[in-house]
Design a protein around this motif. Sequence first.
Motif, PDB file in Angstrom:
ATOM      1  N   TYR A 123      46.283  32.018  36.015  1.00  0.00           N
ATOM      2  CA  TYR A 123      46.224  33.515  37.197  1.00  0.00           C
ATOM      3  C   TYR A 123      45.121  32.996  38.506  1.00  0.00           C
ATOM      4  CZ  TYR A 123      49.611  35.533  34.925  1.00  0.00           C
ATOM      5  OH  TYR A 123      50.278  36.819  33.825  1.00  0.00           O
ATOM      6  N   PHE A 124      43.312  31.750  38.232  1.00  0.00           N
ATOM      7  CA  PHE A 124      42.798  32.310  38.940  1.00  0.00           C
ATOM      8  C   PHE A 124      43.118  31.420  39.840  1.00  0.00           C
ATOM      9  CE2 PHE A 124      38.842  33.524  35.941  1.00  0.00           C
ATOM     10  CZ  PHE A 124      39.340  34.606  35.268  1.00  0.00           C
ATOM     11  N   SER A 125      43.365  30.185  40.158  1.00  0.00           N
ATOM     12  CA  SER A 125      44.449  29.523  41.324  1.00  0.00           C
ATOM     13  C   SER A 125      44.464  30.021  42.435  1.00  0.00           C
ATOM     14  CB  SER A 125      44.922  28.976  40.859  1.00  0.00           C
ATOM     15  OG  SER A 125      44.216  27.927  39.878  1.00  0.00           O
ATOM     16  N   THR A 126      45.548  30.814  42.092  1.00  0.00           N
ATOM     17  CA  THR A 126      46.082  32.299  43.235  1.00  0.00           C
ATOM     18  C   THR A 126      45.240  33.514  43.247  1.00  0.00           C
ATOM     19  OG1 THR A 126      48.183  32.594  41.434  1.00  0.00           O
ATOM     20  CG2 THR A 126      47.765  34.176  42.794  1.00  0.00           C
ATOM     21  N   PHE A 127      44.645  33.639  42.368  1.00  0.00           N
ATOM     22  CA  PHE A 127      43.511  35.046  43.699  1.00  0.00           C
ATOM     23  C   PHE A 127      42.121  34.066  43.904  1.00  0.00           C
ATOM     24  CE2 PHE A 127      43.066  37.013  38.449  1.00  0.00           C
ATOM     25  CZ  PHE A 127      44.650  37.539  38.959  1.00  0.00           C
ATOM     26  N   LEU A 128      41.592  32.686  43.718  1.00  0.00           N
ATOM     27  CA  LEU A 128      40.940  31.853  44.481  1.00  0.00           C
ATOM     28  C   LEU A 128      41.759  31.411  45.762  1.00  0.00           C
ATOM     29  CD1 LEU A 128      38.711  28.760  43.915  1.00  0.00           C
ATOM     30  CD2 LEU A 128      40.289  28.640  45.380  1.00  0.00           C
ATOM     31  N   ASP A 129      43.137  31.707  45.275  1.00  0.00           N
ATOM     32  CA  ASP A 129      43.250  31.236  47.280  1.00  0.00           C
ATOM     33  C   ASP A 129      43.833  32.997  47.763  1.00  0.00           C
ATOM     34  OD1 ASP A 129      43.992  28.542  46.797  1.00  0.00           O
ATOM     35  OD2 ASP A 129      46.090  28.857  45.963  1.00  0.00           O
ATOM     36  N   GLN A 130      43.991  33.638  47.451  1.00  0.00           N
ATOM     37  CA  GLN A 130      43.945  34.828  48.185  1.00  0.00           C
ATOM     38  C   GLN A 130      42.639  35.380  48.920  1.00  0.00           C
ATOM     39  OE1 GLN A 130      46.137  37.769  46.145  1.00  0.00           O
ATOM     40  NE2 GLN A 130      47.826  36.759  46.036  1.00  0.00           N
ATOM     41  N   ILE A 131      41.646  35.372  47.955  1.00  0.00           N
ATOM     42  CA  ILE A 131      40.354  35.102  48.265  1.00  0.00           C
ATOM     43  C   ILE A 131      39.513  34.392  49.367  1.00  0.00           C
ATOM     44  CG2 ILE A 131      37.976  35.188  47.171  1.00  0.00           C
ATOM     45  CD1 ILE A 131      38.653  36.091  44.482  1.00  0.00           C
ATOM     46  N   HIS A 132      39.683  33.303  49.332  1.00  0.00           N
ATOM     47  CA  HIS A 132      39.910  32.370  50.205  1.00  0.00           C
ATOM     48  C   HIS A 132      40.507  32.744  51.771  1.00  0.00           C
ATOM     49  CE1 HIS A 132      37.890  28.644  48.647  1.00  0.00           C
ATOM     50  NE2 HIS A 132      37.579  30.262  48.302  1.00  0.00           N
ATOM     51  N   GLU A 133      41.515  33.023  51.407  1.00  0.00           N
ATOM     52  CA  GLU A 133      42.475  33.716  52.760  1.00  0.00           C
ATOM     53  C   GLU A 133      41.970  34.927  53.398  1.00  0.00           C
ATOM     54  OE1 GLU A 133      46.582  33.920  52.298  1.00  0.00           O
ATOM     55  OE2 GLU A 133      46.147  32.221  51.274  1.00  0.00           O
ATOM     56  N   ALA A 134      41.139  35.754  52.487  1.00  0.00           N
ATOM     57  CA  ALA A 134      41.058  37.025  52.898  1.00  0.00           C
ATOM     58  C   ALA A 134      39.173  36.488  53.262  1.00  0.00           C
ATOM     59  CB  ALA A 134      40.586  38.135  51.583  1.00  0.00           C
ATOM     60  N   GLY A 135      38.889  35.722  53.148  1.00  0.00           N
ATOM     61  CA  GLY A 135      37.461  35.465  53.621  1.00  0.00           C
ATOM     62  C   GLY A 135      36.669  35.550  52.797  1.00  0.00           C
ATOM     63  N   GLY A 136      36.489  35.293  51.628  1.00  0.00           N
ATOM     64  CA  GLY A 136      35.608  36.215  50.854  1.00  0.00           C
ATOM     65  C   GLY A 136      34.946  34.719  49.436  1.00  0.00           C
ATOM     66  N   ASP A 137      33.777  34.598  49.438  1.00  0.00           N
ATOM     67  CA  ASP A 137      33.404  33.844  48.394  1.00  0.00           C
ATOM     68  C   ASP A 137      32.921  33.735  47.274  1.00  0.00           C
ATOM     69  OD1 ASP A 137      32.204  31.691  50.773  1.00  0.00           O
ATOM     70  OD2 ASP A 137      31.594  33.203  51.261  1.00  0.00           O
TER      71      ASP A 137
END
Length: 354
Positions: free
Chosen positions: A199-213
Amino acid sequence: MIHHSKILIVDDEPFNVDYLVQELEDLGYETVTATNGQEALEKVNTEALDLILLDVMMPVMDGFTVCRILKGNDETRLIPIVIMTALDGFEDRIKGIEAGADDFLTKPVNHRELIARIQTVLKLKHTIDDRISRLLKIKDHLSKFVPEAVKHIVSANPEAPELAKRERDVSVMFLDISGYTDLTELLSAEVLNTLVERYFSTFLDQIHEAGGDINETAGDGFMTIFQNNDPQMHAVRSVETAFSLLIATDTLNRENNHHPLSIHIGINSGTALVGSTRFEGLRRTRWTFTATGPVTNLSARLVASAGPGHILIGPETMLRLGERYRLEKVSRQHLKNIVEAIDVYRVLGLSLKT
């Protein structure tokens, strides 16, 4: 590891080229040929080469010039070059060393010497390639855990990156897995860790695409920092991302109906001290990128108050969202370690007005 080597033969004498092509292909090597230095440079740009056998005296461009050009270029420096010299070519060897040649082969070429020198040079080349490949894989793996903000700072000034904390306007998002304690009793540690990692791997990809750290991950959650020159924009982006993570969770739950997960999120916006934090351990020093201060504290309290599938925001984030989202005022709460009572809002979805 098995290597299939490709060798470029550069010589303007057809007899020499034909001899080397036959010898090398009989040994299992793939060959490419060029008849002058300029043609050799063109072949280097289009072929993935493991070795260059380079004659000295050629028309258009001589071998020394070719060698200097290739060894002076970061992209081609590691391609080994064996310069072919005459029996009495002592001066050629000196010039070849100055040009950066890796080895020398005496003409007319002796079969045993040819094999020995090629095998030695290629063995070293492939050892270096293997090590570089492993290092790049490690770098790629580790880079996933380095916040994008840190990468940008270091890229801008690699010699002395400005990692000290500074006041910045940010939106801080905390995400936790709902009912994590109950899950630890229902599932083995191995199954739970694999599930959370997916789950967290999927979340991480979406957060990176949104410009979050992503700052830190614990067993059941993580913190994310959103920055933008427009304070309203990063607040909106953080809420958009929160909804995308809820949708991603539902999608993963349909694929994993045996152990579905729920998440809850807290978001707050405002000024925080943003930058790197250094942790000194007995064995090593570790750096993280984080945001500290009341904004972060309130965001952490909001996620602790949120129910499964809920997104709770603070009053400043609410103001910055404008009329983009439908909001429900949950209550005015006295949150832990927060002196004043805070208006807490739940984000229900996009406004019908947008």
